[in-house]
Design a protein around this motif. Sequence first.
Motif, mmCIF file in Angstrom:
data_model
loop_
_atom_site.group_PDB
_atom_site.id
_atom_site.type_symbol
_atom_site.label_atom_id
_atom_site.label_comp_id
_atom_site.label_asym_id
_atom_site.label_seq_id
_atom_site.Cartn_x
_atom_site.Cartn_y
_atom_site.Cartn_z
ATOM 1 N N ASP A 1 64.168 -28.238 30.046
ATOM 2 C CA ASP A 1 63.797 -29.647 30.032
ATOM 3 C C ASP A 1 63.951 -30.262 28.630
ATOM 4 O OD1 ASP A 1 63.076 -31.880 31.446
ATOM 5 O OD2 ASP A 1 60.921 -31.429 31.497
ATOM 6 N N ASP B 1 62.570 -33.590 25.828
ATOM 7 C CA ASP B 1 61.372 -34.341 25.454
ATOM 8 C C ASP B 1 61.559 -35.808 25.811
ATOM 9 O OD1 ASP B 1 59.698 -32.374 24.405
ATOM 10 O OD2 ASP B 1 60.749 -32.408 22.466
ATOM 11 N N TYR C 1 60.319 -38.467 24.222
ATOM 12 C CA TYR C 1 60.434 -39.429 23.125
ATOM 13 C C TYR C 1 61.837 -39.505 22.540
ATOM 14 C CZ TYR C 1 60.416 -35.990 19.343
ATOM 15 O OH TYR C 1 60.767 -34.985 18.480
ATOM 16 N N ASN C 2 62.596 -38.392 22.585
ATOM 17 C CA ASN C 2 63.946 -38.484 22.006
ATOM 18 C C ASN C 2 65.048 -38.029 22.971
ATOM 19 O OD1 ASN C 2 63.630 -35.728 22.004
ATOM 20 N ND2 ASN C 2 63.902 -35.460 19.801
ATOM 21 N N SER D 1 63.781 -29.724 24.586
ATOM 22 C CA SER D 1 62.373 -29.522 24.246
ATOM 23 C C SER D 1 62.183 -28.173 23.568
ATOM 24 C CB SER D 1 61.532 -29.593 25.528
ATOM 25 O OG SER D 1 60.357 -28.823 25.391
ATOM 26 N N GLU E 1 59.369 -26.561 23.104
ATOM 27 C CA GLU E 1 58.478 -25.734 23.919
ATOM 28 C C GLU E 1 59.253 -25.087 25.063
ATOM 29 O OE1 GLU E 1 55.504 -24.746 23.028
ATOM 30 O OE2 GLU E 1 56.028 -25.939 21.255
ATOM 31 N N ASN F 1 65.825 -31.771 17.068
ATOM 32 C CA ASN F 1 64.950 -31.217 16.031
ATOM 33 C C ASN F 1 65.504 -29.878 15.538
ATOM 34 O OD1 ASN F 1 62.944 -30.150 14.452
ATOM 35 N ND2 ASN F 1 61.292 -30.579 15.891
ATOM 36 N N VAL G 1 60.493 -33.960 32.787
ATOM 37 C CA VAL G 1 61.003 -35.070 31.968
ATOM 38 C C VAL G 1 62.408 -35.477 32.426
ATOM 39 C CG1 VAL G 1 61.565 -35.855 29.649
ATOM 40 C CG2 VAL G 1 59.550 -34.415 30.020
#
Length: 371
Positions: A100, A102, A104-105, A109, A111, A135, A337
């Motif tokens: 999955d 995130d 916000y971006n 992910s 996590e 990230n 998401v």
Amino acid sequence: MVDLKSQYDKIKETVNVSIQEVLDTNAYINGPEVHKFQKSLEDYLGVKHVIPCANGTDALQIAMMGLGLQPGDEVITADFTFAATVEVIALLQLTPVLVDVDLYNMNISIEAIKKAITPKTKAIVPVHLFGRAANMEAIMAIAKEHNLFVIEDNAQAIGANCKSSDGVKQKAGTIGHVGATSFFPSKNLGCYGDGGAIFTNDDALAHTLRGIVNHGMYERYHHDVVGVNSRLDSIQAAVLNAKLPLLDQYNAARQDAARKYSIAFEGHENIVAPQICDICDCHVFHQYTLRIVNADRNGLMQHLLDKGIPCAIYYPIPLHSQKAYKDERYKEEDFPVTNQLVQEVLSLPMHTELDDEQIKFITDSVLEFLK
Ligand SMILES: *Cc1c(COP(=O)(O)O)cnc(C)c1O
């Protein structure tokens, strides 16, 4: 969605001269234009090696071949992206592990990556989706801990910066063990046909990759490894030589248009606009993608199309739900998401030639539907 004609009109002279030179010298394959582009892109990105190739999908495939990944190795990538990424993983008989993203971006992910790692995991492929850098600091830390390769799919984010917590800025695509990009015409740095490139700071890997793109040859007619034929042709390199010096200006024009869109949408209860980071330049807006929440996204899309405004849903179906990539290990609850994003996203026109009048017409039309 894009306006390549107006962009070309402004650079016609330089592009034509650059192409004419190729025609005059007949160096169509691996000519001096290709070498020049390779060097200029290395300088621009601050990376030791650029290996030009035929397209972005090949770039990803060759990167994975160069790392020596073997059938059955698990490769983790994002569920919410264009299919090329997972396609090459599957083609090489590696095992794609979709995870999955995130909210916000819209990027992979951290996590979810951690949860997906098994003893068979060999690589992570983050995609810098829509022009926004993933990230990388967190991804590189996970990779180091578990001894994994990182292959950056930078097809949508050439020129974006990744800023680490100690303030160091590096170009997206140059942080992982290897990066891949595309010069498809609508990409942030587009040629007038197909093109792609692979980046790495690793001398040995660069040598391996240069052979793979050329039939596995390191010495003429000696085939040391199974390779492919994947070349950037000289005419496309000539176009890219004319456009690379303008890339920062082009990305700034995209960011400027994004800022204007977002100002118009600010505070609207049904619109979540992409974040604009003024400090680190981590988003170069390959797409300007809204989330339309608690409102009729499809109705809005039709309303815009009826008014002659191009818009699109990138991407309408999660990769884990695609026929070709279904796997019984995937459970719907692992992709909350992505499953939400495919219902909410809407991308507006985004290119280097948007003017204030066009932006106002587009934003007014969005707001008029949502009230
Ligand atoms: C465009 C794109 C590719 C493939 O590039 P081509 O040059 O079309 O093969 C791969 N990944 C992503 C995320 C892309 O947007």
